[in-house]
Write a protein that holds these residues in place. Structure first.
Motif, PDB file in Angstrom:
ATOM      1  N   MET A  91       0.842  -1.192   0.000  1.00  0.00           N
ATOM      2  CA  MET A  91       0.000   0.000   0.000  1.00  0.00           C
ATOM      3  C   MET A  91       0.884   1.251   0.000  1.00  0.00           C
ATOM      4  O   MET A  91       1.888   1.308   0.709  1.00  0.00           O
ATOM      5  N   GLU A  95      -3.202   5.185   0.308  1.00  0.00           N
ATOM      6  CA  GLU A  95      -3.999   3.976   0.505  1.00  0.00           C
ATOM      7  C   GLU A  95      -3.956   3.523   1.966  1.00  0.00           C
ATOM      8  O   GLU A  95      -4.972   3.097   2.527  1.00  0.00           O
ATOM      9  N   GLY A  98      -6.086   5.847   3.961  1.00  0.00           N
ATOM     10  CA  GLY A  98      -7.481   5.553   3.671  1.00  0.00           C
ATOM     11  C   GLY A  98      -7.964   4.320   4.423  1.00  0.00           C
ATOM     12  O   GLY A  98      -9.080   4.310   4.961  1.00  0.00           O
ATOM     13  N   GLN A  99      -7.124   3.282   4.473  1.00  0.00           N
ATOM     14  CA  GLN A  99      -7.513   2.059   5.184  1.00  0.00           C
ATOM     15  C   GLN A  99      -7.670   2.320   6.682  1.00  0.00           C
ATOM     16  O   GLN A  99      -8.605   1.816   7.317  1.00  0.00           O
ATOM     17  N   GLY A 122     -11.767   7.938   3.887  1.00  0.00           N
ATOM     18  CA  GLY A 122     -10.888   6.812   3.617  1.00  0.00           C
ATOM     19  C   GLY A 122     -11.034   6.285   2.210  1.00  0.00           C
ATOM     20  O   GLY A 122     -10.043   5.972   1.538  1.00  0.00           O
ATOM     21  N   GLU A 123     -12.289   6.174   1.743  1.00  0.00           N
ATOM     22  CA  GLU A 123     -12.517   5.707   0.373  1.00  0.00           C
ATOM     23  C   GLU A 123     -11.906   6.666  -0.638  1.00  0.00           C
ATOM     24  O   GLU A 123     -11.322   6.235  -1.651  1.00  0.00           O
ATOM     25  N   GLN A 125      -9.312   8.681  -0.074  1.00  0.00           N
ATOM     26  CA  GLN A 125      -7.849   8.546   0.007  1.00  0.00           C
ATOM     27  C   GLN A 125      -7.359   7.326  -0.760  1.00  0.00           C
ATOM     28  O   GLN A 125      -6.307   7.360  -1.413  1.00  0.00           O
ATOM     29  N   LYS A 126      -8.118   6.241  -0.710  1.00  0.00           N
ATOM     30  CA  LYS A 126      -7.720   5.039  -1.454  1.00  0.00           C
ATOM     31  C   LYS A 126      -7.816   5.266  -2.960  1.00  0.00           C
ATOM     32  O   LYS A 126      -6.992   4.760  -3.731  1.00  0.00           O
ATOM     33  N   ARG A 127      -8.814   6.044  -3.382  1.00  0.00           N
ATOM     34  CA  ARG A 127      -8.901   6.375  -4.816  1.00  0.00           C
ATOM     35  C   ARG A 127      -7.716   7.245  -5.229  1.00  0.00           C
ATOM     36  O   ARG A 127      -7.164   7.083  -6.325  1.00  0.00           O
ATOM     37  N   GLY A 129      -4.816   7.108  -3.809  1.00  0.00           N
ATOM     38  CA  GLY A 129      -3.686   6.180  -3.847  1.00  0.00           C
ATOM     39  C   GLY A 129      -3.615   5.422  -5.160  1.00  0.00           C
ATOM     40  O   GLY A 129      -2.536   5.201  -5.710  1.00  0.00           O
ATOM     41  N   THR A 130      -4.784   5.011  -5.672  1.00  0.00           N
ATOM     42  CA  THR A 130      -4.824   4.333  -6.972  1.00  0.00           C
ATOM     43  C   THR A 130      -4.350   5.257  -8.088  1.00  0.00           C
ATOM     44  O   THR A 130      -3.581   4.853  -8.980  1.00  0.00           O
TER      45      THR A 130
END
Length: 387
Positions: A91, A95, A98-99, A122-123, A125-127, A129-130
């Motif tokens: 990660m 990401e 976000g987790q 969090g969701e 932040q993960k986007r 990260g992607t």
């Protein structure tokens, strides 16, 4: 046996050549020998190549730092690349953040305002990260790889040919030096031509001059040929610049896509979380996803109110004072969500309108709120009185 003799002769010839070059180089440094200068055009090309290599290395290294700030991760990626193995997937920082936010939101409860906001953040932040992974991958393929190919490929070839040119120049100048010495010796022998032995000496030096002249012609031809090869390679630097320009445009486009995605993600998140009063944001230095003052105790609310003078002005302190002094009620709009800390308080939703009134003996930072059949204490910092 013949092969061994050949190898010995070759070794002796190579050693002689190396010694001759070393002597010529040393004499040039001491100012005791002449040096063939490269033409101005070739010198300019060499300077341009060195400049290109220097700045390409700096740009490449700093881009790697930009895309991967963690030096340990960069070293790990370098080692796996040299081993021709794929680095383990981990990660990245957005990401991971976000987790953590999603886990915290689930722990606090998705039904609570804070927990729900953490999950949404969090969701997002993960986007991000992607998107960050896509930027790194695209930049590595379209920008870093061409720069690295130039440093590790084209420029190494240029360096090799340039070194060979330097050796050919030393051979040429060494041959010129030997020819010059042979002519000087021949002239001296001619001046001392008084006996038969001296005539033989003249013939020896004449042969040495002829041999040296032939050597100069051969080394001059080899030098000119190597100079042409080096020049053709160096002129390719202009094509390299044009190629790197296209790669730079690809890198800028990748960054533009990345930042546009991040902006859109955060814009969507802001809409999901709802708007907070601008005066509250500017004075409390909190984002819209962060709850306002703690609601666990009235003393904390009082402290927060004291630290936010502009908020107190925006919610019309005099209006609340008048309401507390009277026995009437007023309509108030809720500024942002509030979760009741206990059964004596009333949970609030942003933008809803409730009825508020004062109760004797109630803390100055609280009012009694009613919504239909529900009622309970509400903090005044979450309210805006309506006319």
């Amino acid at each position: 046996m013949n092969i061994m003799d050949f190898n010995v002769k070759k070794f002796a010839a190579d050693a002689g050549t190396f010694l001759s070059r070393a002597v010529q180089f040393t004499e040039e440094k001491l100012g005791q020998a002449e040096k063939t200068e490269l033409d101005a055009h070739l010198e300019n090309l060499l300077s341009k190549a060195e400049c290109t290599k220097l700045w390409t290395e700096k740009i490449m290294k700093q881009t790697e730092v930009l895309l991967q700030p963690n030096p340990n991760a960069r070293i790990e990626e370098f080692v796996y690349e040299k081993l021709d193995r794929k680095a383990p997937s981990r990660m990245n920082n957005p990401e991971l953040l976000g987790q953590y936010m999603i886990d915290a939101g689930n722990e606090f409860g998705p039904g609570t305002a804070y927990g729900n906001a953490l999950i949404k953040c969090g969701e997002t932040q993960k986007r991000i990260g992607t998107a960050d992974r896509e930027l790194i991958q695209t930049s590595a393929i379209n920008f870093l790889t061409p720069l690295r190919n130039f440093i590790e490929g084209d420029y190494k070839t240029i360096t090799k040919e340039r070194k060979l040119l330097q050796n050919k120049r030393l051979d040429l100048d060494a041959a010129k030096t030997r020819l010059k010495k042979a002519k000087v010796a021949e002239a001296r022998a001619a001046q001392l031509n008084t006996s038969q032995p001296e005539e033989n000496n003249i013939m020896i030096w004449a042969e040495e001059v002829t041999k040296s002249e032939q050597e100069v012609r051969i080394t001059q031809s080899e030098f000119d040929r190597q100079a042409e090869i080096t020049r053709l390679l160096l002129e390719g630097i202009s094509s390299t610049h044009a190629h790197h320009l296209r790669c730079l445009n690809d890198f800028v486009e990748a960054q533009m896509t990345y930042y546009a995605q991040c902006y859109q993600y955060m814009l969507d998140l802001q809409k999901q979380l709802g708007s907070f009063p601008s005066t509250f944001l500017s004075n409390n230095n909190q984002s819209s996803s962060t709850p306002a003052p703690s609601v666990s105790a009235s003393s904390v609310l009082a402290s927060a109110s004291a630290s936010l003078p502009s908020v107190s002005n925006s919610i019309n302190t005099s209006g609340f004072s008048e309401l507390k002094a009277s026995s009437g009620s007023r309509k108030a709009r809720v500024l942002y969500d509030y979760d009741a800390a206990n059964s004596s308080e009333l949970s609030l939703l942003a933008d809803e309108v409730i009825t508020v009134y004062s109760v004797p003996g109630m803390d100055s930072d609280w009012l009694m709120g009613e919504r239909g059949n529900q009622k309970g204490k509400v903090p005044i910092t979450y309210l805006e009185l309506l006319n």
